[in-house]
Design an enzyme around this catalytic site. Structure first.
Site, short mmCIF file in Angstrom:
data_model
loop_
_atom_site.label_atom_id
_atom_site.label_comp_id
_atom_site.label_asym_id
_atom_site.label_seq_id
_atom_site.Cartn_x
_atom_site.Cartn_y
_atom_site.Cartn_z
N ARG A 74 0.73 -0.87 -0.34
CA ARG A 74 -0.16 0.06 -0.04
C ARG A 74 0.74 1.30 -0.22
NH1 ARG A 74 -2.97 -3.68 3.17
NH2 ARG A 74 -4.86 -3.67 2.98
N ARG A 134 0.60 -1.52 -5.07
CA ARG A 134 -1.01 -0.86 -5.03
C ARG A 134 -0.88 0.26 -5.76
NH1 ARG A 134 -5.94 -1.84 -1.84
NH2 ARG A 134 -4.98 0.36 -0.63
N GLU A 141 -12.25 -5.87 -8.01
CA GLU A 141 -13.01 -5.78 -5.84
C GLU A 141 -14.26 -5.38 -6.31
OE1 GLU A 141 -10.61 -3.10 -3.82
OE2 GLU A 141 -9.54 -2.03 -5.18
N CYS A 199 -5.98 -11.06 -1.71
CA CYS A 199 -5.14 -10.29 -0.80
C CYS A 199 -5.93 -10.05 0.11
CB CYS A 199 -4.53 -9.23 -1.73
SG CYS A 199 -5.18 -7.85 -2.16
N ARG A 201 -18.48 -2.85 5.64
CA ARG A 201 -17.88 -3.44 5.95
C ARG A 201 -17.26 -2.54 7.09
NH1 ARG A 201 -11.88 -3.43 4.12
NH2 ARG A 201 -11.46 -2.22 2.65
N ASN A 222 -12.09 -8.36 0.56
CA ASN A 222 -12.85 -7.00 1.29
C ASN A 222 -13.94 -6.78 0.58
OD1 ASN A 222 -10.97 -8.32 3.17
ND2 ASN A 222 -10.09 -6.61 4.16
N ASP A 223 -13.50 -6.08 0.10
CA ASP A 223 -14.49 -4.56 -0.69
C ASP A 223 -15.09 -5.49 -1.92
OD1 ASP A 223 -13.75 -2.50 -0.02
OD2 ASP A 223 -11.76 -1.42 -1.74
#
Length: 593
Positions: free
Chosen positions: A303, A339, A438, A509, A472, A461-462
């Protein structure tokens, strides 16, 4: 959250502690609002600098203590605090408050700190919000140095039984002073897993729970409690059965820790010999060494938001290139997937002046910001190209919903390479570009995106959030955020199949890759690259070595036909229970009555 005797927060340091609660007061000293005369100004400024210097020396001592007890990386927490006290602009503003407004040194210091705290607390930057606790710790120290009194309230009673410390907020300075022979667990109403006090608690091996909002007003010192730093719970007035269960769970955790130590140097292969690559998700520079030491075969998600959060100016090309190159060389010959800025949502830095949006997670963020701010994006692309000259650095695009976003990015990479060549700078021309799947749109377009990409990665997650239209971060919807929902399961299958058709590696990831039951699904669906948090690497390696491809594929095949998340979970658990001692993993909660 509170349910009967059970308080639920966030587990930030694993382990279970049983003992009496000790409520620790960390209130700020009362500051007099009296004014000073003009001829007292120099004296007050001298008092200010004297107090600041004494606190700086205290922090230096805490830094040395932390280095001994927890390690050099954790000691850097206090370097940041020392830097705050040495900030000449910060101190200059306080001096002006004393000289121009005729405030006492303590009143001027309090005024300035409150101003900074207000800005940080309202910031969209999680990093700045987390540093409020550091600032409060400095505020308490300097005010007590000016007014008098102890720097910290620490436990001094010799021979007293070990306690579970509960505070409104834990500062790093307070945390590192808690002795393990006096304290078996710590908890606070405020704080998150990435707070500096949480990092220190993990390094010191003390179970810790944060985010127990309102807990101090509901409990009394001396009450017996069970603190579970893994589940993030505090259970009041436990029965003998509950205490025995707690000790049993802690025994399982310690046994699990020994098992994880044993597999650290072993290959990440299933029981029937299929390799599963384990990469790391790296949020902050200090996580690089943890990931490396825990056996990561590269970085699947580096990140970059930390480079801009909390700064008034964006980082330059050289600074970014040096960082990417440093991480890349640390993991050579394995890849480091960088990213691009995932700004927006709740992560707009001070350097951006974005308008407030009603639905920020559906708004101007991630790749949209990068392409709309080409100068910012171009600088980052040039930095990656320059790092690529000496390291296997790759570019990953977040929140892609259109093929045009990938096409435009590839054009910008080509343009940046041409610029660097014309300038005579060393760079790597073949920067791989991949897409983070995502969004439902990206999942539906996986074949088209795969044709334009060098690799694919799934952000579970997304993907779950957008697939199910569930925030979330909303506690009221926590039970609806389910990555094992049939819609998510079938989408994952669509993605991995799309990658295979194009001959591409597809990594995962998101949190799913580090959770035992979802990991069975991912391996069964065909994913062979998992990128997880550095701390999760040993567990995932241990799990992989106990799974077999044929059985996992059979369980995943059945899951694809399921009609509910509960049914999916049940099918996967049946498979896992035959191969893994689930008790060792701490699955299930302690009874509460």
């Amino acid at each position: 959250m509170k349910s009967s005797r059970l308080f639920t927060g966030v587990g930030v340091s694993p382990g279970i502690a049983v003992g009496p609660l000790y409520l620790l007061g960390t209130d700020l000293p009362d500051v007099s609002h009296r004014a000073i005369s003009e001829d007292q100004v120099e004296e007050e400024i001298a008092r200010l600098h004297g107090a600041v210097e004494r606190v700086r020396q205290q922090l230096e001592e805490l830094k040395d203590r932390t280095k001994t007890l927890a390690g050099p990386e954790e000691a850097k927490i206090f370097s940041a605090q020392i830097a705050m006290l040495e900030d000449q602009e910060f101190l200059g503003d306080i001096e002006r408050l004393v000289s121009e407004n005729q405030l006492t040194a303590e009143r001027a210091f309090e005024f300035k700190v409150l101003e900074v705290r207000a800005v940080w607390a309202r910031s969209s930057s999680a990093t700045l919000r987390q540093r409020v606790a550091d600032l409060v710790g400095i505020q308490i120290r300097v005010l007590r140095a000016l007014i008098g009194g102890e720097t910290d309230e620490v436990l001094n009673e010799n021979g007293a039984p070990p306690v579970i410390v509960l505070a409104r907020e834990l500062t790093p300075g307070l945390t590192v002073q808690l002795q393990k022979d006096q304290v078996v667990g710590i908890a606070s109403e405020r704080g998150t897993r990435t707070a500096h006090a949480a990092i220190l608690a993990r390094s010191l091996g003390i179970p810790c729970v944060m985010g127990l909002v309102g807990c101090m007003d509901e409990v009394q010192s001396g009450a017996t409690a069970i603190l579970d730093g893994t589940l993030g719970t505090v259970l009041l007035d436990p029965s003998d059965v509950e205490i025995r269960n707690a000790h049993r769970r802690e025994g399982h955790r310690l046994e699990m820790a020994r098992e994880l130590d044993a597999v650290l140097e072993q290959p990440s292969v299933t029981s029937d010999g299929t390799a599963v690559s384990l990469w790391a998700n790296v949020d902050l520079p200090e996580e690089v060494e943890v990931a490396h030491d825990n056996g990561a075969s590269g970085v699947g998600l580096l990140r970059t938001e930390f480079l801009v959060i909390g700064r008034t100016e964006l980082p330059g090309e050289v600074e970014q290139a040096e960082f990417f190159e440093r991480v890349g060389k640390r993991f050579a010959p394995y890849p480091v997937v960088v990213r691009s800025y995932d700004l927006g949502g709740d992560k707009f830095p001070a350097a951006f002046h974005a308008e407030r949006e009603a639905n920020p997670f559906l708004g101007w963020r991630a790749i949209r910001v990068c392409l709309d701010e080409p100068d910012v994006f171009r600088t980052q692309i040039r930095a990656m190209l320059r790092a690529r000259a000496t390291a296997d650095v790759r570019l990953m695009l977040p929140l892609v919903t259109e093929v045009e976003e990938v096409i435009r990015t590839r054009e910008m990479v080509g343009e940046a390479a041409a610029e660097l060549k014309a300038e005579g700078l060393e760079f790597g021309e073949d920067l791989p570009v991949g897409v983070m799947i995502e969004t439902p749109a990206a999942a539906a377009l996986v074949d088209e995106l795969a044709e334009l990409s060098d690799f694919l990665s799934v952000g579970t997650n997304d993907l779950t959030q957008y697939m199910l239209a569930v925030d979330r971060g909303n506690a009221r919807l926590a039970d609806r955020f389910n990555s094992l929902h049939p819609a998510v399961v079938r989408s994952l299958k669509q993605i991995v199949d799309g990658g295979r058709r194009a001959g591409l590696d597809v990594s995962v990831c998101g949190e799913m890759a580090s959770e035992p039951i979802p990991l069975v699904l991912l391996i069964g669906l065909g994913f062979r690259v998992m990128s997880v948090s550095p701390a999760s690497l040993p567990l995932v390696r241990w799990l992989v070595r106990r799974l077999d491809i044929e059985g996992a594929e059979s369980a995943a095949s059945a899951a694809l036909k399921a009609r509910s998340g509960a049914e999916v979970a049940s099918l996967l658990e049946d498979y896992a229970a035959e191969r893994i001692d689930l008790a060792l993993l701490g699955l299930g909660r302690l009874p509460t009555d």
